[in-house]
Design an enzyme around this catalytic site. Structure first.
Site, PDB file in Angstrom:
ATOM      1  N   ASN A 417       0.832  -1.198   0.000  1.00 15.09           N
ATOM      2  CA  ASN A 417       0.000   0.000   0.000  1.00 15.09           C
ATOM      3  C   ASN A 417       0.869   1.250   0.000  1.00 15.09           C
ATOM      4  O   ASN A 417       0.992   1.922  -1.039  1.00 15.09           O
ATOM      5  CB  ASN A 417      -0.950  -0.028   1.214  1.00 15.09           C
ATOM      6  CG  ASN A 417      -1.924   1.131   1.202  1.00 15.09           C
ATOM      7  OD1 ASN A 417      -1.875   2.003   0.337  1.00 15.09           O
ATOM      8  ND2 ASN A 417      -2.813   1.167   2.171  1.00 15.09           N
ATOM      9  N   ASP A 418       1.503   1.549   1.127  1.00 14.83           N
ATOM     10  CA  ASP A 418       2.280   2.786   1.237  1.00 14.83           C
ATOM     11  C   ASP A 418       3.329   2.944   0.136  1.00 14.83           C
ATOM     12  O   ASP A 418       3.566   4.048  -0.339  1.00 14.83           O
ATOM     13  CB  ASP A 418       2.990   2.831   2.592  1.00 14.83           C
ATOM     14  CG  ASP A 418       2.020   3.024   3.748  1.00 14.83           C
ATOM     15  OD1 ASP A 418       0.888   3.471   3.492  1.00 14.83           O
ATOM     16  OD2 ASP A 418       2.396   2.720   4.892  1.00 14.83           O
ATOM     17  N   VAL A 419       3.922   1.823  -0.284  1.00  8.92           N
ATOM     18  CA  VAL A 419       5.018   1.919  -1.261  1.00  8.92           C
ATOM     19  C   VAL A 419       4.518   2.257  -2.663  1.00  8.92           C
ATOM     20  O   VAL A 419       5.311   2.413  -3.579  1.00  8.92           O
ATOM     21  CB  VAL A 419       5.850   0.615  -1.314  1.00  8.92           C
ATOM     22  CG1 VAL A 419       6.507   0.344   0.026  1.00  8.92           C
ATOM     23  CG2 VAL A 419       5.017  -0.574  -1.753  1.00  8.92           C
ATOM     24  N   ALA A 459       1.866   3.638   7.643  1.00 10.74           N
ATOM     25  CA  ALA A 459       2.007   5.065   7.899  1.00 10.74           C
ATOM     26  C   ALA A 459       0.662   5.715   8.195  1.00 10.74           C
ATOM     27  O   ALA A 459       0.604   6.867   8.601  1.00 10.74           O
ATOM     28  CB  ALA A 459       2.666   5.733   6.703  1.00 10.74           C
TER      29      ALA A 459
END
Lengths: 494, 93
Positions: A417-419, A459
Site C-alpha cells: 500500500n504505502d510503497v 504510515a
C-alpha cells in the site's frame, strides 16, 4: 635470518605469542570471508561464496584447536577438555541446523535477530572469560594486570556485545509477535538513555585505571540495560533498520574481541560485518525516507493511525471481480506485479506465481517490482518469491523498473500500500513525503488487491491510487483472490 | 602484533567491506545478513581459547557456553543461507 624468525619478530609484542603459520591461516580465513560476501554480487556465484565462508570458518576453528589445544595445569593434553569442546560444538551444530531447516521463510527476520543475540551473548561470555583469565589470552603483564590497550578493547567488546544481545532479544520478541510492535515510550527516555550511555563510556575509560570487578560488571549490566532501552521505543515498521543495525553491532563486537586477541580473522570479519550492517541500515532508512537518528529516537508507528478518520470524505472507487482481473490481464502485453508483505502474510506467493505462469502461457510478459521495504528485512521479498519458484531474473528493484510502469498495461498490486502511494511524491504534509515509491499510477490499469477499503498502511495515510479512474479494487484475501484469478484464467479456454 | 598493525588491518578491512557490500545485489540482502551472521561467529576463536585454558574454571565454562552459542550461529547461519540460495533460480528457457 630465516623466514620463521622474521615472521615471529613481525608478530611479537601485542596479544598472544602466535605461531606465524597460525597468523597466516587466520589471514586466509579472513580473505575467504571477503570472498564469501563477494560471491553475493550475483545469485549465480552466491552458493560458491557461501562455501568460501564455510571453508574460512573451518580453517579458523581448526587452527585455534591446534594452537590452543586444551592443556592441564602441568601442560599435558587434556583429553576430557577436548571432548567437552567438541560436545559444545556438536550441541550448537544440532540446534543450529535444526533451526535452519525448520524456519519458515516469512520468519527469517526473527531467526536473524535470534542469531544476532547469540553473537552478542557469545561476545560477552568471551570478554568475561578473558577478564577472569587474562593470562590465557596473553593480555596480562608480568604483575598479572591486564594491559591498558586490552582493557579498552575488552570494555568496548563487552559493551557492544551486551547491547547486541539485549537489543536483539527485544527485536526478536517484537518481530515474533511475543511483544507488541507498537513503541513503548518511557517518560524521559532520552535523558535516561543518554545518561546510561555516558556512564558506560565513563566507566570504560575508568576501567583503564582500575580493573576491579565492580567496574567490569557494572559496564556489563548497564550495557544490557541500554540495549533494552534503545529498542523498546522503536515501532514494528522500523524493525528492518533495527535488524540491520544490530547486524552491524554484532560485527563491531567481533572486531573488538579481535583486537583483544590480535586475531586478523576476527578483525577482518568484524569490519566486514560491521560495514555490511551499517550499509543495510542506510539503504533501509533511505527507502523509508527516514533519518537514522529519527529511527533510533523511536516512536514511529505509534497510534498515529488514521487520526482524522471521521472527517474523511467518502470518495468513489471501482470494485472488480477475479474474472474481471483475469480478463484484463490476459488481454495485456505487460503485467507488473507489485507484492508487499501482506501477500506473504496471506501465504499468497505460490498462488501468485501460478497466476503469473498462466499469464505467461497466454503470451503476457510478467515482471515483479520490489520496493526495498516490501518485506520485514532487506531483501526479504526476494527470498519469499524465490521460495515460490519465481525466477530471479523476472524480479526487479524499484530504480530498475519504475520507468516501465508507463508502458505497462496492468500494475497488479497485492499486499502493498504505502510503497505505491503517489502522495509521497507530491504532498508535503504526508508522513511518507519523500519516500521513494513505485509509480503504479502510470500504468494503463491498476488492479489493487486489498482486504477491505477501511484499512490503511503502516504510515496511516490514504492512497489516492484507490480512487483513480483506471484503478479496479479487488477486495478480499490475497491468496483467495490469486487462486480465483488462476481459476478464471484456466477456465477462459485457450 | 602491535596495535598500529592491527588497527591498519581493521581500517583497510572496513574499506574492503564497504566496497564489497555495495556490490551485493539487493535481491540477496537477506542471505547477506544470514551469512554475515554466520561469519561474525568467528568469535568462536576467543571462546575456544577460553575453554582450552587452564587456570580458571569459571573462565573455562564461559568459554564452553560461548563455543556452543557461536556454533549454533555458524551451523545455523551457513545452513539457512545455503537453503535460501538454493531457491534462487533463473528462468528456464
Amino acid at each position: 635470518m630465516d623466514i620463521q624468525s622474521i615472521l615471529s619478530a613481525a608478530t611479537g609484542g601485542h596479544g598472544l605469542a602466535v605461531n606465524p603459520w597460525a597468523s597466516v591461516a587466520y589471514l586466509i580465513a579472513g580473505v575467504l570471508f571477503i570472498l564469501a560476501l563477494r560471491g553475493l554480487s550475483s545469485p549465480a556465484t552466491a552458493q560458491s561464496g557461501n562455501r568460501f565462508g564455510m571453508a574460512g570458518m573451518t580453517i579458523a576453528v581448526v587452527t585455534t584447536l591446534l594452537t590452543h589445544a586444551p592443556v592441564t595445569v602441568d601442560g599435558a593434553l587434556d583429553t576430557i577438555g577436548l571432548v567437552e569442546i567438541l560436545v559444545a560444538i556438536g550441541i550448537g551444530a544440532v540446534i543450529g541446523i535444526v533451526m535452519a531447516r525448520r524456519i519458515a521463510m516469512t520468519a527469517m527476520p526473527q531467526l536473524v535477530a535470534a542469531f544476532h543475540s547469540l553473537v552478542g551473548l557469545a561476545a560477552v561470555a568471551v570478554a568475561a572469560a578473558a577478564y577472569l583469565n587474562p593470562q590465557a589470552f596473553g593480555i596480562a603483564d608480568a604483575a598479572g594486570q591486564i594491559c591498558t590497550v586490552s582493557r579498552i578493547e575488552m570494555g568496548l567488546g563487552i559493551a557492544i556485545g551486551a547491547i547486541t544481545f539485549s537489543g536483539s532479544v527485544i527485536a526478536f520478541l517484537k518481530l515474533n509477535g511475543n511483544m507488541s510492535g507498537s513503541p513503548i515510550m518511557l517518560p524521559g527516555r532520552h535523558v535516561i538513555n543518554l545518561a546510561t550511555l555516558a556512564a558506560i563510556i565513563g566507566l570504560v575509560a575508568y576501567f583503564t585505571f582500575d580493573q576491579s570487578p565492580w567496574v567490569f560488571w557494572t559496564v556489563t549490566g548497564l550495557s544490557f540495560a541500554i540495549g533494552f532501552l534503545l529498542i523498546i521505543p522503536i515501532g514494528g515498521a522500523d524493525m528492518p533498520v533495527v535488524v540491520s543495525m544490530l547486524n552491524s553491532y554484532s560485527g563491531w563486537a567481533a572486531a573488538a574481541m579481535g583486537f583483544t586477541l590480535g586475531n586478523t580473522a576476527m578483525i577482518i570479519t568484524g569490519a566486514l560485518v560491521g560495514s555490511s550492517g551499517a550499509i543495510l541500515s542506510y539503504i533501509m532508512c533511505r527507502a523509508m525516507n527516514r533519518s537514522f537518528i529519527s529511527v533510533i529516537a523511536g516512536g514511529f508507528g505509534a497510534d498515529a493511525g488514521p487520526s482524522d478518520g471521521g472527517s474523511k470524505e467518502q470518495r468513489p472507487w471501482k470494485p472488480g471481480s477475479a474474472e474481471d482481473a483475469a480478463f484484463l490481464m490476459s488481454q495485456a502485453d505487460t503485467v507488473i506485479i507489485v507484492p508487499g508483505y501482506g501477500m506473504a502474510v496471506a501465504q499468497a506467493q505460490h498462488a501468485l506465481r501460478e497466476m503469473a505462469d498462466q499469464l505467461k502461457k497466454e503470451g503476457v510478459t510478467v515482471k515483479y517490482a520490489i520496493h526495498p521495504v516490501a518485506g520485514r528485512m532487506p531483501g526479504h521479498m526476494n527470498v519469499l518469491l524465490a521460495e515460490a519458484n519465481v525466477p530471479y531474473d523476472e524480479v526487479f528493484e524499484l530504480e530498475d523498473i519504475n520507468g516501465e510502469f508507463a508502458q505497462a498495461d496492468v500494475a497488479f498490486v497485492i499486499g502493498a500500500n504505502d510503497v505505491t502511494n503517489p502522495s509521497a511524491k507530491t504532498d508535503k504534509t504526508s508522513p511518507i513525503y519523500g519516500m521513494p515509491v513505485l509509480d503504479v499510477e502510470k500504468a494503463k490499469t491498476v488492479l489493487f488487491v486489498k482486504r477491505s477499503m477501511g484499512g490503511v498502511g503502516y504510515a496511516g495515510v490514504d492512497n489516492d491510487v484507490f480512487y483513480m479512474d483506471q484503478t479496479m479494487m479487488l477486495l478480499g484475501d490475497a491468496k483467495k483472490m490469486a487462486d480465483d484469478i488462476v481459476k478464471a484464467l484456466s477456465g477462459s479456454g485457450h | 602484533m602491535d596495535f598500529i598493525a592491527i588497527f591498519s588491518i581493521f581500517v583497510l578491512a572496513c574499506f574492503v567491506g564497504y566496497f564489497v557490500v555495495w556490490s551485493v545485489t539487493p535481491a540477496l540482502h537477506t542471505p547477506l545478513m544470514s551469512v554475515t551472521n554466520a561469519i561474525s561467529s568467528v568469535i568462536i576463536v576467543g571462546a575456544l581459547i577460553a575453554s582450552a585454558a587452564a587456570g580458571s574454571a569459571s573462565s573455562k565454562w564461559l568459554g564452553l557456553a560461548a563455543v556452543a552459542m557461536a556454533s549454533i550461529n555458524i551451523f545455523g547461519g551457513f545452513a539457512v543461507t545455503a537453503r535460501m540460495l538454493a531457491m534462487y533460480k533463473k528462468k528456464e528457457r
